[in-house]
Design a protein around this motif. Structure first.
Motif, PDB file in Angstrom:
ATOM      1  N   GLU A  98       0.836  -1.191   0.000  1.00 56.90           N
ATOM      2  CA  GLU A  98       0.000   0.000   0.000  1.00 56.90           C
ATOM      3  C   GLU A  98       0.872   1.241   0.000  1.00 56.90           C
ATOM      4  O   GLU A  98       1.896   1.278   0.668  1.00 56.90           O
ATOM      5  CB  GLU A  98      -0.803  -0.037   1.306  1.00 56.90           C
ATOM      6  CG  GLU A  98      -1.910   0.955   1.416  1.00 56.90           C
ATOM      7  CD  GLU A  98      -2.496   0.955   2.836  1.00 56.90           C
ATOM      8  OE1 GLU A  98      -2.354  -0.067   3.549  1.00 56.90           O
ATOM      9  OE2 GLU A  98      -3.052   1.975   3.229  1.00 56.90           O
ATOM     10  N   MET A  99       0.455   2.260  -0.761  1.00 53.16           N
ATOM     11  CA  MET A  99       1.141   3.554  -0.660  1.00 53.16           C
ATOM     12  C   MET A  99       0.139   4.669  -0.862  1.00 53.16           C
ATOM     13  O   MET A  99      -0.914   4.482  -1.466  1.00 53.16           O
ATOM     14  CB  MET A  99       2.285   3.661  -1.666  1.00 53.16           C
ATOM     15  CG  MET A  99       1.851   3.736  -3.103  1.00 53.16           C
ATOM     16  SD  MET A  99       1.794   5.461  -3.714  1.00 53.16           S
ATOM     17  CE  MET A  99       1.861   5.168  -5.498  1.00 53.16           C
ATOM     18  N   LYS A 100       0.490   5.823  -0.308  1.00 58.95           N
ATOM     19  CA  LYS A 100      -0.334   7.022  -0.466  1.00 58.95           C
ATOM     20  C   LYS A 100       0.565   8.173  -0.857  1.00 58.95           C
ATOM     21  O   LYS A 100       1.627   8.351  -0.270  1.00 58.95           O
ATOM     22  CB  LYS A 100      -1.002   7.396   0.861  1.00 58.95           C
ATOM     23  CG  LYS A 100      -2.132   6.506   1.248  1.00 58.95           C
ATOM     24  CD  LYS A 100      -2.854   7.085   2.449  1.00 58.95           C
ATOM     25  CE  LYS A 100      -3.787   6.044   3.028  1.00 58.95           C
ATOM     26  NZ  LYS A 100      -3.608   5.880   4.465  1.00 58.95           N
ATOM     27  N   LEU A 101       0.089   8.954  -1.814  1.00 61.30           N
ATOM     28  CA  LEU A 101       0.896  10.048  -2.337  1.00 61.30           C
ATOM     29  C   LEU A 101       0.046  11.306  -2.370  1.00 61.30           C
ATOM     30  O   LEU A 101      -1.152  11.242  -2.658  1.00 61.30           O
ATOM     31  CB  LEU A 101       1.327   9.652  -3.757  1.00 61.30           C
ATOM     32  CG  LEU A 101       2.237  10.569  -4.534  1.00 61.30           C
ATOM     33  CD1 LEU A 101       3.567  10.739  -3.813  1.00 61.30           C
ATOM     34  CD2 LEU A 101       2.487   9.985  -5.926  1.00 61.30           C
ATOM     35  N   GLU A 102       0.671  12.447  -2.059  1.00 66.43           N
ATOM     36  CA  GLU A 102      -0.043  13.716  -2.128  1.00 66.43           C
ATOM     37  C   GLU A 102       0.884  14.709  -2.823  1.00 66.43           C
ATOM     38  O   GLU A 102       2.082  14.733  -2.532  1.00 66.43           O
ATOM     39  CB  GLU A 102      -0.332  14.187  -0.693  1.00 66.43           C
ATOM     40  CG  GLU A 102      -1.430  15.202  -0.595  1.00 66.43           C
ATOM     41  CD  GLU A 102      -1.705  15.600   0.862  1.00 66.43           C
ATOM     42  OE1 GLU A 102      -1.509  14.750   1.752  1.00 66.43           O
ATOM     43  OE2 GLU A 102      -2.078  16.749   1.077  1.00 66.43           O
ATOM     44  N   PHE A 103       0.352  15.487  -3.749  1.00 70.80           N
ATOM     45  CA  PHE A 103       1.219  16.424  -4.466  1.00 70.80           C
ATOM     46  C   PHE A 103       0.409  17.619  -4.949  1.00 70.80           C
ATOM     47  O   PHE A 103      -0.821  17.579  -4.988  1.00 70.80           O
ATOM     48  CB  PHE A 103       1.926  15.719  -5.639  1.00 70.80           C
ATOM     49  CG  PHE A 103       0.982  14.975  -6.552  1.00 70.80           C
ATOM     50  CD1 PHE A 103       0.398  15.599  -7.628  1.00 70.80           C
ATOM     51  CD2 PHE A 103       0.668  13.634  -6.308  1.00 70.80           C
ATOM     52  CE1 PHE A 103      -0.482  14.914  -8.457  1.00 70.80           C
ATOM     53  CE2 PHE A 103      -0.215  12.941  -7.128  1.00 70.80           C
ATOM     54  CZ  PHE A 103      -0.790  13.591  -8.207  1.00 70.80           C
ATOM     55  N   ALA A 119       5.176   7.167 -10.476  1.00 79.18           N
ATOM     56  CA  ALA A 119       5.050   6.628  -9.119  1.00 79.18           C
ATOM     57  C   ALA A 119       4.087   5.437  -9.115  1.00 79.18           C
ATOM     58  O   ALA A 119       4.388   4.390  -8.537  1.00 79.18           O
ATOM     59  CB  ALA A 119       4.581   7.713  -8.156  1.00 79.18           C
ATOM     60  N   PHE A 139       5.256   1.505  -8.436  1.00 79.88           N
ATOM     61  CA  PHE A 139       4.683   0.727  -7.331  1.00 79.88           C
ATOM     62  C   PHE A 139       4.026  -0.551  -7.845  1.00 79.88           C
ATOM     63  O   PHE A 139       4.254  -1.643  -7.316  1.00 79.88           O
ATOM     64  CB  PHE A 139       3.669   1.584  -6.569  1.00 79.88           C
ATOM     65  CG  PHE A 139       3.332   1.034  -5.216  1.00 79.88           C
ATOM     66  CD1 PHE A 139       4.280   1.010  -4.201  1.00 79.88           C
ATOM     67  CD2 PHE A 139       2.073   0.544  -4.949  1.00 79.88           C
ATOM     68  CE1 PHE A 139       3.975   0.497  -2.945  1.00 79.88           C
ATOM     69  CE2 PHE A 139       1.754   0.032  -3.697  1.00 79.88           C
ATOM     70  CZ  PHE A 139       2.713   0.007  -2.693  1.00 79.88           C
TER      71      PHE A 139
END
Ligand SMILES: Nc1ncnc2c1ncn2[C@@H]1O[C@H](COP(=O)(O)OP(=O)(O)O)[C@@H](O)[C@H]1O
Ligand SMILES: Nc1ncnc2c1ncn2[C@@H]1O[C@H](COP(=O)(O)OP(=O)(O)O)[C@@H](O)[C@H]1O
Ligand SMILES: [Mg+2]
Ligand SMILES: [Mg+2]
Lengths: 142, 77, 142
Positions: free
Chosen positions: A6-11, A24, A28
């Motif tokens: 699991e991953m979470k990204l904010e930009f 990204a 993943f």
């Protein structure tokens, strides 16, 4: 179903971050050892979803975009969301060739592309609150 | 293109790991060539223009060639 | 100093995510058009910081690792943090060759590597609360 990773990204909603989000997601999901074509499907769909947040959600203004990615045994779920203007009529927005910004030469094919390349997409949106796109993809078994 | 498609079908599927390695090898050669031409290391955007691959994609591909424990190096081959 | 771009990433403490974090950081920083060598410095430092969270912070158990990346005109700040066991003696931890896990054949050179490859590193840690590493790098002007 428990995700295996699991991953979470904010930009920031910058068009320069569209390529970043695409890579990204691809990097993943590569952990599942997809084919080139499956990976291209993911990249194209993420591009469309992120571009929509930038252009429609925040109308090129500043805002944060979130992307999360859950990996399962043989599938992935990718969520892209903004807290922008939201979609008034989701059914209409889903129609091929429909665009609310014809003046920007948008093709109106973003959602159609996501539906074609992913196995399932879900659109959750409320005017004034923002939009969340959930995309699900199954990979060919090894 | 027909040739390529047939190859893809005959071979079943092309794994990402392999294509990334190809780009990575190309990048390494290009870096050497450009370093000689420029008399310094090329920047990532100079390489990106020369190879016609977005900088971010190039970064991901180069990962494939440089580390034994990389995400992409062992699976599926 | 206002960052010109910004991203935040969160992922599980799996060793397979170390390569992912490294690619994500490098892909984001590539917007500043660094040289390949500068990019390699970033990747190596991120690897060391993330590996430390996995092995020392969470001792190979489950936990979330956060990485954020701010881009400035000619520099980047990367923060890597865990909410794991923390560091008892930061001065000792910074010493070259010091490792608390010699049985795992750790080299004890992680912090030294980060200090060598980045222009500045800051370690903030509290036992039982977790560890945050801030790394700063300036890029050669174009
Ligand atoms: N994140 C979003 N926020 C607000 N509106 C959106 C968003 N995504 C899509 N829409 C609406 O749905 C329409 C159709 O989207 P899409 O199929 O991608 O076509 P296009 O982006 O070319 O207009 C858009 O024109 C817009 O009105
Ligand atoms: N995220 C962390 N959480 C807890 N302890 C840490 C963390 N990072 C580093 N340390 C401590 O600092 C020491 C030195 O780290 P490092 O220089 O990377 O060497 P090594 O990882 O080879 O032990 C580690 O052995 C450990 O005791
Ligand atoms: Mg669109
Ligand atoms: Mg270490």
């Amino acid at each position: 179903m428990q995700p295996i990773n699991e991953m979470k990204l904010e930009f920031l909603s910058r068009s320069s971050n569209e390529a970043f989000a695409r890579v990204a997601a691809a990097a993943f999901v590569s952990q599942l050892d997809p084919t080139l074509e499956e990976l291209a499907d993911i990249k194209t769909s993420v591009s469309e979803a992120v571009t929509n947040c930038i252009i429609h959600g925040y109308e090129n203004g500043d805002g944060y975009i979130k992307m999360s990615c859950m990996l399962y045994e043989n599938s992935a779920e990718i969520t892209v969301s903004d807290q922008g203007r939201g979609i008034d009529d989701i059914e209409m927005a889903r129609q091929p060739l429909y665009t609310s910004k014809p003046e920007l030469e948008r093709s109106g094919m973003g959602f159609t592309v996501m539906e074609t390349f992913m196995d399932e997409i879900k659109i959750i949106s409320e005017p004034g609150m923002g939009t969340t796109i959930k995309m699900f993809k199954r990979f060919s078994p090894k | 293109i027909g040739e390529i498609k047939r190859f893809i079908r005959d071979d079943g599927i092309i794994k990402v790991s392999r294509s990334l390695k190809e780009i990575s090898n190309k990048a390494r050669v290009t870096k050497e060539i450009m370093s000689k031409e420029l008399g310094r290391e090329p920047s990532i955007s100079e390489m990106s223009i020369r190879l016609n691959i977005p900088a971010e994609e190039l970064v991901m591909a180069m990962e494939a060639g440089c580390s034994p424990e990389s995400l992409y190096s062992t699976v599926g081959e």
